[in-house]
Design a protein around this motif. Sequence first.
Motif, PDB file in Angstrom:
ATOM      1  N   GLY A 101      27.858  -7.197  58.728  1.00 11.75           N
ATOM      2  CA  GLY A 101      27.765  -6.653  57.370  1.00 11.75           C
ATOM      3  C   GLY A 101      29.097  -6.685  56.651  1.00 11.75           C
ATOM      4  N   LYS A 160      29.823 -10.386  55.792  1.00 12.59           N
ATOM      5  CA  LYS A 160      28.972 -10.871  54.708  1.00 12.59           C
ATOM      6  C   LYS A 160      29.392 -10.286  53.357  1.00 12.59           C
ATOM      7  CE  LYS A 160      24.536 -11.592  55.282  1.00 12.59           C
ATOM      8  NZ  LYS A 160      24.356 -13.017  55.198  1.00 12.59           N
ATOM      9  N   HIS A 161      29.854  -9.037  53.356  1.00 13.66           N
ATOM     10  CA  HIS A 161      30.272  -8.437  52.090  1.00 13.66           C
ATOM     11  C   HIS A 161      31.502  -9.163  51.544  1.00 13.66           C
ATOM     12  CE1 HIS A 161      34.045  -6.168  52.610  1.00 13.66           C
ATOM     13  NE2 HIS A 161      33.908  -5.877  51.332  1.00 13.66           N
ATOM     14  N   ALA A 173      30.335 -12.332  49.790  1.00 19.70           N
ATOM     15  CA  ALA A 173      29.419 -12.158  48.661  1.00 19.70           C
ATOM     16  C   ALA A 173      30.176 -12.271  47.336  1.00 19.70           C
ATOM     17  CB  ALA A 173      28.718 -10.814  48.761  1.00 19.70           C
ATOM     18  N   ALA A 221      25.447  -7.727  45.819  1.00 21.66           N
ATOM     19  CA  ALA A 221      25.353  -8.370  47.128  1.00 21.66           C
ATOM     20  C   ALA A 221      26.312  -7.723  48.126  1.00 21.66           C
ATOM     21  CB  ALA A 221      25.642  -9.857  47.007  1.00 21.66           C
ATOM     22  N   LYS A 222      27.490  -7.325  47.668  1.00 23.86           N
ATOM     23  CA  LYS A 222      28.455  -6.650  48.545  1.00 23.86           C
ATOM     24  C   LYS A 222      27.900  -5.310  49.013  1.00 23.86           C
ATOM     25  CE  LYS A 222      32.559  -8.666  46.415  1.00 23.86           C
ATOM     26  NZ  LYS A 222      33.419  -9.196  47.455  1.00 23.86           N
ATOM     27  N   ASN A 266      24.811  -4.402  49.028  1.00 22.99           N
ATOM     28  CA  ASN A 266      23.593  -4.643  49.794  1.00 22.99           C
ATOM     29  C   ASN A 266      23.904  -5.001  51.250  1.00 22.99           C
ATOM     30  OD1 ASN A 266      20.766  -4.920  50.106  1.00 22.99           O
ATOM     31  ND2 ASN A 266      20.989  -7.134  49.941  1.00 22.99           N
ATOM     32  N   SER A 267      24.863  -5.896  51.460  1.00 17.94           N
ATOM     33  CA  SER A 267      25.159  -6.298  52.838  1.00 17.94           C
ATOM     34  C   SER A 267      25.726  -5.127  53.643  1.00 17.94           C
ATOM     35  CB  SER A 267      26.105  -7.495  52.874  1.00 17.94           C
ATOM     36  OG  SER A 267      27.366  -7.148  52.378  1.00 17.94           O
ATOM     37  N   PHE A 303      23.307  -3.779  56.808  1.00 18.50           N
ATOM     38  CA  PHE A 303      23.812  -3.990  58.161  1.00 18.50           C
ATOM     39  C   PHE A 303      24.395  -2.716  58.768  1.00 18.50           C
ATOM     40  CE2 PHE A 303      23.464  -8.384  56.822  1.00 18.50           C
ATOM     41  CZ  PHE A 303      22.980  -8.978  57.972  1.00 18.50           C
TER      42      PHE A 303
END
Length: 142
Positions: free
Chosen positions: A102, A105-106, A109, A114-115, A117-118, A122
């Motif tokens: 997580g 992924k952030h 992003a 999206a940041k 959300n990840s 996660f």
Amino acid sequence: MYDFIQKFHSGWAYVALTLLVFAIINSLIGMTSKREFAAKDRKIALFGLIATHIQLLVGLILYFVSPLGSAVFGQMKDAALRLTSLEHPLVNIIAITLITIGWSKHKKAQTSKAKFNSIAVFYALGLLFIMSRIPWNLWFKQ
């Protein structure tokens, strides 16, 4: 030495879980309010990540200095021993891997949503895994 590490591992769990919950709530608020991902949001998520990694390192040290580490192969029929010697470490390694994914992924992003959300997804999955394998009967005895 073993006693100190065990008590530190149990005590630090409160810090790690609190920071994880705080990072998840912060990300959910950021997502729903549609605000920009700021430096403070990154720091909150980073503190949650660092706390869980410290917990993992202390847990691994504890595992290898405790008598449970050597008991893993002979006692699979005993549910309590299996939880503390196999399930707890394995599932928590998976949980911390999800939290780390997580975080990674952030960073990749492009949008704030999206940041947030990840991190929310996660970190929440990691928290769920951690909570599922805490030996609650041992935790509340201390």
